[in-house]
Design a protein around this motif. Structure first.
Motif, short mmCIF file in Angstrom:
data_model
loop_
_atom_site.label_atom_id
_atom_site.label_comp_id
_atom_site.label_asym_id
_atom_site.label_seq_id
_atom_site.Cartn_x
_atom_site.Cartn_y
_atom_site.Cartn_z
N GLY A 119 0.37 -0.82 0.10
CA GLY A 119 -0.36 -0.43 0.32
C GLY A 119 0.72 1.27 -0.37
O GLY A 119 2.10 1.61 0.73
N LYS A 120 0.16 2.21 -0.55
CA LYS A 120 0.65 3.72 -0.83
C LYS A 120 -0.01 4.71 0.07
O LYS A 120 -1.33 5.00 -0.51
CB LYS A 120 1.45 4.22 -2.11
CG LYS A 120 2.04 5.58 -2.21
CD LYS A 120 2.17 5.43 -3.41
CE LYS A 120 1.74 7.27 -3.61
NZ LYS A 120 1.92 7.40 -5.35
N ILE A 121 0.17 5.46 1.24
CA ILE A 121 -0.18 6.93 1.02
C ILE A 121 0.33 7.76 1.06
O ILE A 121 1.41 7.95 1.52
CB ILE A 121 -0.16 6.51 2.71
CG1 ILE A 121 -0.07 5.16 3.22
CG2 ILE A 121 -1.47 7.22 3.71
CD1 ILE A 121 -0.72 5.13 4.87
N THR A 122 -0.35 8.81 0.81
CA THR A 122 -0.07 10.41 0.39
C THR A 122 -0.68 11.36 1.97
O THR A 122 -1.59 11.14 1.27
CB THR A 122 -0.61 10.72 -1.42
OG1 THR A 122 0.34 9.75 -1.90
CG2 THR A 122 0.58 11.91 -1.21
N TYR A 123 -0.39 11.74 2.43
CA TYR A 123 -0.69 12.21 3.40
C TYR A 123 -0.32 14.07 3.41
O TYR A 123 0.61 13.81 3.25
CB TYR A 123 -1.02 11.51 4.75
CG TYR A 123 0.03 11.07 5.81
CD1 TYR A 123 1.53 11.61 6.48
CD2 TYR A 123 0.73 9.75 4.06
CE1 TYR A 123 2.41 11.45 7.09
CE2 TYR A 123 2.20 9.79 4.66
CZ TYR A 123 3.27 10.26 5.82
OH TYR A 123 4.39 9.98 6.24
#
Length: 306
Positions: free
Chosen positions: A133-137
């Motif tokens: 998974g990849k998160i951009t936050y």
């Protein structure tokens, strides 16, 4: 003799898990030497160091990285294996030896929890690709990207992880359960807009679960339908009332909390969330930043040794 993937680089935080990782290392060494497997140990010295050690090892041409410890160590090593959504070395392999406080990540794959049995899984040439998974936050007003192999949350779940980090470690796997009770009393659901690609969910929400693996929180099977090889993220939007949330919690250990009328389920390659206030985000038990955030899946991102 070495593994088919070459000599192992064991990356560990000897102080984690109340020193459990350091205590487990002599046993790990003994079993590796008994099997005639080449290895070296690189110890972390500060948060984020495992990511740096993993990246450095790959740049040196090493192909077999072994995270020794819990989900936090695995999380950091995985982040060191990826760059701009690509594997730094597509032939590299991730191995895991659970030690210290244990690991929820390994439960999805049936990797043994004991150090000696974990070493046995490092022998031989069996591996397969898994999704990440990849998160951009948001963090301190800037957009940040982080990768996660297991599960991420936004909302009360992240607040619970933050609270659990301040509770006594002797609570063991029950620490998440106690932290949830403490957080639940003062938590207020947020009004959110969750973009599920083909439709938008708007309304009140207490927690967003974005799962690649199935287990978190010390053995809770929160996402029984998740498969880290299907190219999709398992998404749950929770908004039960407090009394119902308390009733749901014990059922999570067996994955029996879904289906539920107050939990909206979906499987997507991407999901984003906006809220009427910044919501905390955690991934693999590591506190990150805040919403707004976007979660995406990177199919077949790294190879896992089993």
């Amino acid at each position: 003799m070495s593994s088919p993937f070459g000599p192992m680089v064991l990356i560990c935080n000897e102080r984690s898990g109340r020193g459990g990782v350091g205590k487990a290392l002599p046993e790990v060494r003994a079993h590796l030497e008994q099997r005639g497997l080449e290895y070296e140990i690189r110890a972390t010295e500060y948060p984020g160091h495992a990511t740096e050690l993993a990246r450095a090892a790959l740049q040196e041409g090493k192909r077999f990285l072994v995270a020794v410890g819990g989900d936090g160590t695995i999380h950091e090593v995985v982040n060191g294996m990826l760059e701009e959504d690509q594997a730094i070395d597509p032939t590299a392999v991730l191995g895991v030896i659970a030690a210290g406080t244990g690991s929820d990540f390994i439960k999805t794959f049936g990797i043994p929890a004991s150090a000696s049995h974990g070493v046995a899984h490092l022998d031989g040439g069996e591996s397969f690709p898994i999704d990440i998974g990849k998160i951009t936050y948001m963090q301190d007003g800037a957009e940040v990207v982080r990768y996660f192999p297991n599960i991420a949350e936004a909302g009360i779940g992240a607040d619970t992880v933050a609270r659990a980090s301040r509770l006594p470690r002797w609570l063991g796997p029950t620490v998440y359960f106690f932290a949830f009770w403490l957080v639940m009393r003062g938590f207020k659901p947020a009004n959110v807009k969750v973009d599920l690609v083909d439709r938008v969910h708007e309304g009140r929400m207490s927690n967003l679960v974005v799962a690649n693996g199935q287990f978190f929180g010390g053995g809770m099977k929160v996402a029984p339908k998740a498969a880290p090889t299907d190219g999709l993220l398992d998404i749950q939007i929770h908004n039960p009332r407090k009394r119902e949330a308390i009733a749901i919690m014990p059922r999570m250990y067996k994955g029996e909390h879904i289906p539920h009328p107050d939990i909206h389920e979906a499987k997507r390659i991407r999901v984003s969330i906006e809220a009427d206030r910044p919501l905390r985000i955690e991934a693999d038990g590591e506190m990150l930043g805040e919403t707004p955030a976007t979660f995406e899946v990177i199919p077949d991102a790294i190879n896992l040794k089993v």
